[in-house]
Scaffold this motif. Structure first.
Motif, mmCIF file in Angstrom:
data_model
loop_
_atom_site.group_PDB
_atom_site.id
_atom_site.type_symbol
_atom_site.label_atom_id
_atom_site.label_comp_id
_atom_site.label_asym_id
_atom_site.label_seq_id
_atom_site.Cartn_x
_atom_site.Cartn_y
_atom_site.Cartn_z
ATOM 1 N N VAL A 110 0.848 -1.196 0.000
ATOM 2 C CA VAL A 110 0.000 0.000 0.000
ATOM 3 C C VAL A 110 0.878 1.238 0.000
ATOM 4 N N LEU A 111 0.532 2.197 -0.848
ATOM 5 C CA LEU A 111 1.242 3.465 -0.955
ATOM 6 C C LEU A 111 0.292 4.605 -0.616
ATOM 7 N N THR A 112 0.826 5.635 0.066
ATOM 8 C CA THR A 112 -0.011 6.775 0.446
ATOM 9 C C THR A 112 0.883 7.974 0.719
ATOM 10 N N ALA A 113 0.370 8.968 1.447
ATOM 11 C CA ALA A 113 1.121 10.177 1.778
ATOM 12 C C ALA A 113 1.874 10.000 3.091
ATOM 13 N N THR A 114 2.937 10.765 3.260
ATOM 14 C CA THR A 114 3.858 10.584 4.382
ATOM 15 C C THR A 114 3.162 10.533 5.734
ATOM 16 N N LEU A 115 2.379 11.537 6.071
ATOM 17 C CA LEU A 115 1.799 11.588 7.409
ATOM 18 C C LEU A 115 0.578 10.682 7.563
ATOM 19 N N SER A 116 0.166 10.027 6.487
ATOM 20 C CA SER A 116 -0.951 9.075 6.567
ATOM 21 C C SER A 116 -0.488 7.625 6.565
ATOM 22 N N VAL A 117 0.826 7.406 6.506
ATOM 23 C CA VAL A 117 1.323 6.046 6.354
ATOM 24 C C VAL A 117 0.983 5.176 7.563
ATOM 25 N N PHE A 118 0.938 5.747 8.738
ATOM 26 C CA PHE A 118 0.699 4.951 9.935
ATOM 27 C C PHE A 118 -0.766 4.566 10.055
ATOM 28 N N ARG A 119 -1.658 5.478 9.709
ATOM 29 C CA ARG A 119 -3.078 5.123 9.665
ATOM 30 C C ARG A 119 -3.328 4.078 8.583
ATOM 31 N N ALA A 120 -2.629 4.211 7.471
ATOM 32 C CA ALA A 120 -2.789 3.227 6.401
ATOM 33 C C ALA A 120 -2.312 1.851 6.855
ATOM 34 N N ALA A 121 -1.199 1.807 7.590
ATOM 35 C CA ALA A 121 -0.688 0.526 8.070
ATOM 36 C C ALA A 121 -1.685 -0.139 9.007
ATOM 37 N N ASP A 122 -2.325 0.642 9.856
ATOM 38 C CA ASP A 122 -3.325 0.079 10.754
ATOM 39 C C ASP A 122 -4.522 -0.452 9.965
ATOM 40 N N ALA A 123 -4.882 0.238 8.887
ATOM 41 C CA ALA A 123 -5.991 -0.230 8.055
ATOM 42 C C ALA A 123 -5.630 -1.527 7.336
ATOM 43 N N VAL A 124 -4.373 -1.649 6.870
ATOM 44 C CA VAL A 124 -3.947 -2.912 6.257
ATOM 45 C C VAL A 124 -4.002 -4.029 7.288
ATOM 46 N N LEU A 125 -3.673 -3.721 8.529
ATOM 47 C CA LEU A 125 -3.800 -4.719 9.596
ATOM 48 C C LEU A 125 -5.241 -5.198 9.722
ATOM 49 N N THR A 126 -6.199 -4.293 9.647
ATOM 50 C CA THR A 126 -7.609 -4.691 9.664
ATOM 51 C C THR A 126 -7.913 -5.646 8.518
ATOM 52 N N TYR A 127 -7.413 -5.312 7.342
ATOM 53 C CA TYR A 127 -7.623 -6.148 6.150
ATOM 54 C C TYR A 127 -7.025 -7.541 6.351
ATOM 55 N N LEU A 128 -5.803 -7.606 6.867
ATOM 56 C CA LEU A 128 -5.138 -8.893 7.051
ATOM 57 C C LEU A 128 -5.814 -9.726 8.145
ATOM 58 N N MET A 129 -6.284 -9.077 9.179
ATOM 59 C CA MET A 129 -6.972 -9.808 10.252
ATOM 60 C C MET A 129 -8.281 -10.417 9.756
ATOM 61 N N ARG A 130 -8.926 -9.740 8.820
ATOM 62 C CA ARG A 130 -10.143 -10.306 8.235
ATOM 63 C C ARG A 130 -9.811 -11.524 7.372
ATOM 64 N N LEU A 131 -8.664 -11.456 6.679
ATOM 65 C CA LEU A 131 -8.258 -12.593 5.857
ATOM 66 C C LEU A 131 -7.867 -13.793 6.701
ATOM 67 N N ARG A 132 -7.243 -13.535 7.825
ATOM 68 C CA ARG A 132 -6.742 -14.610 8.691
ATOM 69 C C ARG A 132 -7.268 -14.406 10.101
ATOM 70 N N PRO A 133 -8.509 -14.789 10.361
ATOM 71 C CA PRO A 133 -9.096 -14.540 11.684
ATOM 72 C C PRO A 133 -8.390 -15.266 12.818
ATOM 73 N N ASP A 134 -7.572 -16.268 12.493
ATOM 74 C CA ASP A 134 -6.857 -16.987 13.538
ATOM 75 C C ASP A 134 -5.414 -16.533 13.668
ATOM 76 N N GLY A 135 -4.988 -15.517 12.929
ATOM 77 C CA GLY A 135 -3.597 -15.077 12.960
ATOM 78 C C GLY A 135 -3.266 -14.282 14.206
#
Length: 340
Positions: free
Chosen positions: A93-118
């Motif tokens: 995922v690519l985004t703007a500098t000061l939004s990178v951390f919020r974006a990383a947390d959102a990718v975490l949400t995405y990955l947790m949905r893919l792997r509910p047991d992770g």
């Protein structure tokens, strides 16, 4: 091959500009690598906000991967684990500098949905600084923007220019954005596709097929301002049989390719390349001495991706009245209709 950019601007090949002699894939895009998808979410209020998210989604997670840092003045969340393990455990995922951390947390949400047991996840999120045209301190990127880019990712020709993470970026004195390209070749007797996607936002003098195009000469009367925080993110995808070490060699060539278009590699330019392969892991990797045509494909695909990111972008006025101008086609060293 599709030559028209989705926004009505033209891609490099429609303007008679082609990097290298290797053929492209049918779309001349990173999505020519089977299974690779691209999605965008754009935030543009026509005034102070020109930003967004771009996602490159591989066909599966756990693929061999590598990161090369040309200059570490930037933020690439998750890169050290890719370096350590040689594995891509996340969409990119690519985004703007000061939004990178919020974006990383959102990718975490995405990955947790893919792997509910992770129990552990490694989001891979990069950035460039679009603060010249966008009010970056407002940090407008939300979890939903990231999820929209990820869940809306698809094949076909990705939108280029002022879209997604490229909405507010500038490069080499002109308006830039997202660009993509691909190459097809034969390596060690096997067909190979290499695709690249860039988020271009770096300094230097635009150089097109060896001809410098300084903005002061091309656009007389336009006051050139060099935006702070210049950087470039490059994603390389391939179906070549490569392990993480060899993918690191590809990623280095991707950074080298920036020099072809006039990059200054400045102090504040955070330049990163991420390379991954979709090849089945049980197949033996290509020998190092058979990689030269793959290196050439990477260099050419990245060069053309960078040119596409510029040629498809449109003039944009943003925060504080800053304006970044599109590259004028009539000043290119090769005129429309002369290329392949």
């Amino acid at each position: 091959m599709t030559d028209a950019a989705p926004q009505g601007r033209l891609r490099a090949r429609s303007l008679g500009v082609a990097a290298g002699a290797l053929p492209t894939g049918p779309l001349n895009a990173i999505t020519d690598v089977d299974g690779v998808l691209v999605g965008h979410a754009t935030v543009d209020d026509g005034a102070d906000l020109h930003t967004g998210v771009t996602a490159v989604v591989p066909p599966r997670l756990g693929l061999p991967a590598a990161v090369h840092t040309g200059n570490g003045y930037g933020k690439l969340v998750g890169s050290t684990q890719v370096d350590e393990l040689g594995v891509l455990e996340s969409p990119i995922v690519l985004t703007a500098t000061l939004s990178v951390f919020r974006a990383a947390d959102a990718v975490l949400t995405y990955l947790m949905r893919l792997r509910p047991d992770g129990l552990s996840f490694n989001p891979l999120v990069g950035e460039t600084n679009d603060g010249f045209l966008s009010d970056i301190r407002r940090r407008p990127i939300t979890e939903q923007h990231v999820l929209d880019a990820l869940e809306g990712a698809c094949g076909g020709l990705p939108a280029e220019g002022c879209v997604g993470a490229g909405t507010g970026t500038t490069a080499l004195g002109y308006k830039a954005g997202i660009g993509t390209s691909s190459r097809r070749l034969v390596a060690d007797g096997a067909p190979v596709t290499v695709g690249a996607l860039v988020q271009a936002n770096f300094g230097g003098v635009l150089t097109v097929q060896g001809t410098p195009m300084p903005v002061e000469e091309v656009l007389p009367g336009v006051r050139h301002e060099e935006p702070p925080g210049n950087s470039c993110m490059i994603v390389v995808a391939t179906d070549a049989r490569l392990d993480a070490r060899r993918l690191g060699r590809l990623a280095r060539r991707a950074i080298f390719a920036m020099g072809r278009v006039g990059a200054s590699y400045a102090h504040g330019s955070g330049d990163y390349a991420i390379a991954f392969t979709t090849a089945p892991p049980q197949r033996p990797p290509l020998p190092d001495d058979r990689l030269d045509p793959v290196f050439a494909a990477v260099m050419d695909a990245v060069e053309e991706s960078l040119l596409n990111s510029l040629f498809t972008a449109t003039t944009t006025t943003g925060v504080h009245g800053h304006t970044s101008h599109a590259v004028p086609y009539d000043r290119l060293p090769i005129r429309p209709g002369t290329g392949g």
